[in-house]
Design an enzyme around this catalytic site. Structure first.
Site, PDB file in Angstrom:
ATOM      1  N   LYS A  76       0.816  -1.316   0.077  1.00 29.47           N
ATOM      2  CA  LYS A  76      -0.225   0.197  -0.094  1.00 29.47           C
ATOM      3  C   LYS A  76       0.973   1.207   0.104  1.00 29.47           C
ATOM      4  O   LYS A  76       1.832   1.212   0.632  1.00 29.47           O
ATOM      5  CB  LYS A  76      -0.802   0.050   1.348  1.00 29.47           C
ATOM      6  CG  LYS A  76      -2.093   1.014   1.200  1.00 29.47           C
ATOM      7  CD  LYS A  76      -2.749   0.949   2.500  1.00 29.47           C
ATOM      8  CE  LYS A  76      -4.044   1.993   2.662  1.00 29.47           C
ATOM      9  NZ  LYS A  76      -4.889   1.730   3.571  1.00 29.47           N
ATOM     10  N   SER A 151      -9.936   2.107   2.611  1.00 29.75           N
ATOM     11  CA  SER A 151      -9.099   3.054   1.876  1.00 29.75           C
ATOM     12  C   SER A 151      -8.086   2.036   1.127  1.00 29.75           C
ATOM     13  O   SER A 151      -7.494   2.524   0.082  1.00 29.75           O
ATOM     14  CB  SER A 151      -8.332   4.003   2.643  1.00 29.75           C
ATOM     15  OG  SER A 151      -7.318   3.291   3.492  1.00 29.75           O
ATOM     16  N   SER A 175     -10.461  -0.463   6.884  1.00 29.25           N
ATOM     17  CA  SER A 175      -9.858  -0.329   5.315  1.00 29.25           C
ATOM     18  C   SER A 175      -8.990  -1.409   4.966  1.00 29.25           C
ATOM     19  O   SER A 175      -8.529  -1.690   3.644  1.00 29.25           O
ATOM     20  CB  SER A 175      -8.758   0.899   5.306  1.00 29.25           C
ATOM     21  OG  SER A 175      -9.561   2.221   5.249  1.00 29.25           O
TER      22      SER A 175
END
Ligand code: GLN
Length: 494
Positions: A76, A151, A175
Site C-alpha cells: 500500500k 481505503s 480499510s
C-alpha cells in the site's frame, strides 16, 4: 500459479519448478495488461522489482530462504519505501521519494519478499471506495463499474485480480476488512500495537494498524509472521514474544463459542448480505461451534465517535504538510503564511480538508470538552462492551460491510452514506481489537453479477492465531476464498 497459495509458491520456488524472476515476471505481465484499466498500482518499477527477485533466487539457491523469499507482494502506498515514490494517494506527496523504509517494508525485505509496486488508496487513507485518491479510482475486479472499497482499494483489487501474490493494507476504521469484503478475499487487522507504525504515513495514530490482505487465512498467517513484532521506533509497538501465527490453523473448532451481536443483524444490513452471513454462521455450527447471542450496546455510537476522534488526530498529523520541508509547495505566494495556505489548499483534496476542519473544530478550546473528551469517554464504553462480550464467547461474528460493492460515484457526494460503510468495523479499531474479513459467498447484483460478501470475525486482544484458525477451518470446507473474477482480455491483447 496466480491462484496458488503462498505455501505452494514457496514450495515451487524451493523445488526449482519456477524461479522468483519468472514468478515476478508473470505478475508484472498481468499488471502491464490489466493495471491501465483497474488502476490498482500508483508506482511500478520493474527494474527494482526484478532485481529483488534475482536476489531472492540467489538466496533460495544458497538454501537460506524464509517462507516468503521470492514471493511478489504489493505494498500500500502509505508505507515509506526507500527510493520509491510514496504518495499516500495525495497530490501533497505526488513527488515524494521516501528516504527510508517503513518497519513493514524492512520486515518484508529481511524475509526476501519481492516488492511488486505501491498500490492506490484513498487520500491519506480517508475513504471507503478509493475515490478520494488523487491518482483516480480503482475498479473492482468483479465488476468494473463498482468500487473495490477503501481505503486500501488498490491492494484489494490487486489481490482479487491476481496482480500480486498478496498485499499489505492499513485499517483505521475498516480499510483492510471492508475492501476484503467487497473484493472477496481474506484480510486481517491485527490488535493495535502488534505491527509497528514506523514509516507508515499517519492518519489517526491511535487507530491506524497495518495488516495482511491475501487469498486465504493461511496466507494471512504467513504474512503476519513477517509483519508482526516489536519495534522500538514506534512507541505504541508492543514488546511481546514473537509468535508463529500458523501454529493453531489446524485445530478443530469443536466447542468454539461464537458471539453474535444482535446490533449487527438488526440495523443497516442489506438482505442480500444477510443471507450468506447466516449461512456461514450455520457452517460454523456444523463445525462444532456454539452460537451465543451477545450485545454491544454502544456500537451504534462508533461512527459518531470515530468521526470526532479520527479527524482530531488527522488534523494534528497532517499539520506537518506545510510546504516547507517536503511535499507540495505552491509556486506563487506573497509571504510565509500565504505559502502555507496555498500549499495546503492545492495539495489536499476535499475529503482531507473536510477532516482537517472537523478535527480542528472538535479540538478547539470551546468545543474540546463537548466533542473530543466526550468521544474519548464513549470510546472507553465501546471497549468495555467488547470486554463484557468476550466473557461469554471466544470470537464474535457478523457482517463486515452493510452491503456488497456499490457503483462508482454512487456515494461519492454523500459523506455520511460513505461513512456508514464502516458501521460494523469501526468499533473494533476504537477498542484496539483484531478483526478480519473472510469470503462467505456471493450476492447477485441487479444486473446479474456475482458480488462477494465478507464475514467479519472479531477476536479478543492478541487472539489473531485463534481467529486465523477459525477462518482456516471454514476455508477447508468452503471454497469462496478460492474464487477469482474472470477478467476480460485487455484490448489489443492476443
Ligand atoms: N472509511 C474510514 C475513513 O474514511 C476508514 C478508513 C481507514 O480505515 N483508513 O476514515
Amino acid at each position: 500459479m496466480i491462484n496458488s497459495s503462498l505455501k505452494t509458491l514457496a514450495q515451487m520456488l524451493a523445488n526449482k519448478e519456477i524461479s522468483s524472476v519468472e514468478l515476478t515476471q508473470t505478475f508484472l505481465n498481468r499488471i502491464d495488461a490489466y493495471n491501465p484499466e483497474i488502476n490498482a498500482y500508483i508506482s511500478l518499477d520493474h527494474d527494482r522489482t526484478l532485481a529483488q527477485a534475482k536476489a531472492a533466487d540467489v538466496r533460495i539457491a544458497a538454501g537460506n530462504a524464509t517462507a516468503l523469499t521470492g514471493i511478489p507482494i504489493a505494498q500500500k502506498d502509505i508505507f515509506c519505501a526507500q527510493g520509491w515514490k510514496t504518495t499516500c494517494g495525495s497530490k501533497m506527496l505526488e513527488n515524494f521519494i521516501a528516504p527510508y523504509d517503513a518497519h513493514v517494508i524492512t520486515q518484508f525485505d529481511h524475509a526476501g519478499a519481492v516488492n511488486l509496486g505501491k498500490t492506490n488508496m484513498d487520500e491519506f487513507a480517508m475513504g471507503s471506495s478509493n475515490e478520494t485518491s488523487y491518482f483516480g479510482g480503482v475498479k473492482n475486479p468483479w465488476d468494473f463499474s463498482r468500487v473495490p472499497g477503501g481505503s486500501s482499494g488498490g491492494s484489494a483489487a490487486a489481490v482479487a485480480a491476481r496482480l500480486c501474490a498478496a498485499a499489505t493494507g492499513t485499517d483505521t476504521g475498516g480499510s483492510i476488512r471492508q475492501p476484503a469484503s467487497l473484493c472477496g478475499f481474506t484480510g486481517l487487522k491485527p490488535t493495535y500495537g502488534v505491527v509497528s507504525r514506523y514509516g507508515m504515513i499517519a492518519f489517526a495514530s491511535s487507530l491506524d494498524q497495518a495488516g495482511p490482505m491475501a487469498k486465504s487465512a493461511e496466507d494471512c498467517a504467513l504474512m503476519m509472521n513477517v509483519m508482526a513484532g516489536f519495534d522500538e521506533r514506534d512507541s505504541t509497538s508492543l514488546n511481546r514474544e514473537k509468535e508463529d501465527y500458523t501454529r493453531d490453523l489446524n485445530k478443530p473448532l469443536q466447542g468454539l463459542r461464537v458471539g453474535l451481536p444482535k446490533e449487527f443483524f438488526d440495523i443497516g444490513i442489506d438482505p442480500s448480505t444477510k443471507d450468506p452471513i447466516e449461512k456461514a454462521i450455520q457452517k460454523y455450527q456444523e463445525l462444532g461451534a456454539e452460537l451465543i447471542e451477545i450485545s454491544l450496546p454502544h456500537s451504534s455510537l462508533s461512527i459518531p465517535v470515530y468521526y470526532v476522534l479520527a479527524p482530531a488526530e488527522a488534523s494534528s498529523n497532517l499539520s506537518r504538510y506545510d510546504g516547507v520541508r517536503y511535499g507540495h509547495r505552491a509556486s506563487e505566494y506573497t509571504d510565509l503564511m500565504d505559502m502555507y495556505c496555498k500549499s495546503r489548499a492545492e495539495g489536499f483534496g476535499a475529503e482531507v480538508k473536510r477532516r482537517i476542519l472537523i478535527g480542528t473544530y472538535v479540538l478547539s478550546a470551546g468545543y474540546y470538552d463537548a466533542y473530543y473528551l466526550k468521544a474519548q469517554q464513549i470510546r472507553r464504553l465501546i471497549a468495555q462492551d467488547f470486554e463484557e462480550a468476550f466473557k461469554k464467547c471466544d470470537v464474535i461474528m457478523g457482517p463486515t460491510a452493510p452491503s456488497t460493492a456499490f457503483k462508482a460515484g454512487q456515494k461519492a457526494d454523500d459523506p455520511v452514506a460513505m461513512y456508514l460503510e464502516d458501521l460494523y468495523t469501526i468499533a473494533v479499531n476504537l477498542a484496539g481489537l483484531p478483526g478480519m474479513s473472510v469470503p462467505a459467498g456471493f450476492a447477485t447484483s441487479a444486473d446479474g453479477k456475482p458480488l462477494p460478501v465478507g464475514l467479519q470475525i472479531i477476536g479478543n486482544y492478541f487472539d489473531e492465531a485463534r481467529m486465523l484458525n477459525v477462518a482456516h477451518q471454514y476455508q477447508q470446507v468452503t471454497d469462496w476464498h478460492a474464487q477469482a473474477p474472470t477478467l476480460d482480455k485487455p484490448e489489443g491483447s492476443a
